[in-house]
Enzyme design. Sequence first.
Site, PDB file in Angstrom:
ATOM      1  N   PRO A  29      -3.988  -3.138   0.257  1.00 22.72           N
ATOM      2  CA  PRO A  29      -3.652  -2.579   1.576  1.00 22.72           C
ATOM      3  C   PRO A  29      -3.536  -3.707   2.598  1.00 22.72           C
ATOM      4  O   PRO A  29      -4.436  -4.549   2.699  1.00 22.72           O
ATOM      5  CB  PRO A  29      -4.830  -1.652   1.885  1.00 22.72           C
ATOM      6  CG  PRO A  29      -5.937  -2.114   1.002  1.00 22.72           C
ATOM      7  CD  PRO A  29      -5.311  -2.715  -0.201  1.00 22.72           C
TER       8      PRO A  29
ATOM      9  N   CYS B 258      -2.476  -4.308   6.655  1.00 27.19           N
ATOM     10  CA  CYS B 258      -2.116  -3.713   7.936  1.00 27.19           C
ATOM     11  C   CYS B 258      -0.816  -4.315   8.458  1.00 27.19           C
ATOM     12  O   CYS B 258      -0.637  -5.529   8.454  1.00 27.19           O
ATOM     13  CB  CYS B 258      -3.232  -3.918   8.944  1.00 27.19           C
ATOM     14  SG  CYS B 258      -4.709  -2.954   8.594  1.00 27.19           S
TER      15      CYS B 258
ATOM     16  N   ALA C 133      -4.903   0.103   5.685  1.00 23.52           N
ATOM     17  CA  ALA C 133      -6.022   0.813   6.297  1.00 23.52           C
ATOM     18  C   ALA C 133      -5.484   1.900   7.223  1.00 23.52           C
ATOM     19  O   ALA C 133      -4.838   1.615   8.227  1.00 23.52           O
ATOM     20  CB  ALA C 133      -6.900  -0.167   7.069  1.00 23.52           C
TER      21      ALA C 133
ATOM     22  N   GLN D 216      -5.600   3.627   1.682  1.00 22.94           N
ATOM     23  CA  GLN D 216      -6.953   3.234   2.050  1.00 22.94           C
ATOM     24  C   GLN D 216      -7.362   3.988   3.313  1.00 22.94           C
ATOM     25  O   GLN D 216      -6.716   3.851   4.360  1.00 22.94           O
ATOM     26  CB  GLN D 216      -7.010   1.722   2.308  1.00 22.94           C
ATOM     27  CG  GLN D 216      -8.413   1.201   2.596  1.00 22.94           C
ATOM     28  CD  GLN D 216      -8.388  -0.279   2.954  1.00 22.94           C
ATOM     29  OE1 GLN D 216      -7.857  -0.669   3.987  1.00 22.94           O
ATOM     30  NE2 GLN D 216      -8.954  -1.113   2.092  1.00 22.94           N
TER      31      GLN D 216
ATOM     32  N   TYR E 146     -15.736  -3.155   9.087  1.00 22.72           N
ATOM     33  CA  TYR E 146     -15.390  -1.876   9.688  1.00 22.72           C
ATOM     34  C   TYR E 146     -16.579  -0.910   9.570  1.00 22.72           C
ATOM     35  O   TYR E 146     -17.647  -1.276   9.089  1.00 22.72           O
ATOM     36  CB  TYR E 146     -14.089  -1.356   9.098  1.00 22.72           C
ATOM     37  CG  TYR E 146     -12.935  -2.304   9.383  1.00 22.72           C
ATOM     38  CD1 TYR E 146     -12.660  -2.701  10.692  1.00 22.72           C
ATOM     39  CD2 TYR E 146     -12.164  -2.841   8.353  1.00 22.72           C
ATOM     40  CE1 TYR E 146     -11.628  -3.590  10.971  1.00 22.72           C
ATOM     41  CE2 TYR E 146     -11.134  -3.738   8.627  1.00 22.72           C
ATOM     42  CZ  TYR E 146     -10.875  -4.112   9.936  1.00 22.72           C
ATOM     43  OH  TYR E 146      -9.872  -5.005  10.214  1.00 22.72           O
TER      44      TYR E 146
ATOM     45  N   GLY F  61      -2.225  -9.609  -2.037  1.00 23.31           N
ATOM     46  CA  GLY F  61      -1.653  -9.273  -0.750  1.00 23.31           C
ATOM     47  C   GLY F  61      -0.546 -10.218  -0.359  1.00 23.31           C
ATOM     48  O   GLY F  61       0.641  -9.913  -0.490  1.00 23.31           O
TER      49      GLY F  61
END
Length: 357
Positions: A23, A25, A57, A99, A181, A321
């Site tokens: 994942p 962003c 996310a 996610q 987070y 990623g």
Amino acid sequence: MSILLSPLTLHGVTLRNRLWVSPMCQYSAVDGMPQDWHHVHLAQFATGGAGLVMAEATAVSPEGRISPDDVGLYTDAQRDAWTPIVAAIRARGAVAGVQLAHAGRKASTWAPFAPARGSVPPEAGGWPTVAPSAIAYEGYAAPAALDRAGIDQVVADFAAAARRAVAAGFTVLEIHGAHGYLLHQFLSPLSNRRTDEYGGSLANRARLLLRVLDAVRAAAPDAPLLVRLSATDWMDGGWDLAQTVTVAQWALEHGADMFDISSGGLVRHQQIRTGPGYQVGFAETVRRDTGAPVCAVGLIEDARQAEQVLADGAADAIMAGRQWLRDPHFALRASVSLGDEIDYWPAQYLRARPGWA
């Protein structure tokens, strides 16, 4: 056939290989809604041979967004906007995952490519943030400590987002318990100074994560369920690998199928040491000590390196990623590098396949 490009079955779902998209962003949403950018961005990885394409996310509530430009799954309109994107991933042979996340005290911040840094003020579209304790992430606005009703709402929000994710067609769900987070904030003694049943002991600090797991599993009983964990805060007195192993063992009992092992993100002054495959050892330890399948991440940048991680028994799959951003056809190229014959080269691209005549 290499291990990297061999199938893996998880909770009854078979993925065509073990080279997956992390994942990432994109900070390109409007009111939490994914855009055409997300459609092209994610579908290209499926064309490029990924086994699992994990959407970034995705906030379970408006206040859970990292930035005002983050995607969400807290409205039915967002669910409907995700549906064609998921269909495009699946039509190209990959499994679609998402996610689910809440940013906690790291919410309401400017996107990385915005001209400003830090917390977004209310007049610019920002909002008050929440956390286990009223302790700010360095350089960000101070959060409010969640009360019990607020904690219950977080659990309900994760469950509702999971139901929307399944309705949108996502097959795999991941709970974000890493990178500083909200769920990680509860886990770490550096950010959780509570004195109630959600603070103090490890069992108490893990209580919210396990409640979220229970709720998401109940909402999505047929979905492979991953949990992303930061194995260490890279700080003395913080979250560490031993606690990660213990909580992973508990998480298995609450419905987790696999762990996505990363690290860091809780504090700005972390003492992180990077290098090729620098987080693989964390994944290997969790795999060895829990018996659970794990994903390895962290500067894994070529097919042979990824294959060696799997051959060494350090992980069951690779989440990459930046390398997918550099090369959206990473898995197709990996098949050439490893000498594997795969049947999902797009026919339109066969003329680019080495040795094709």
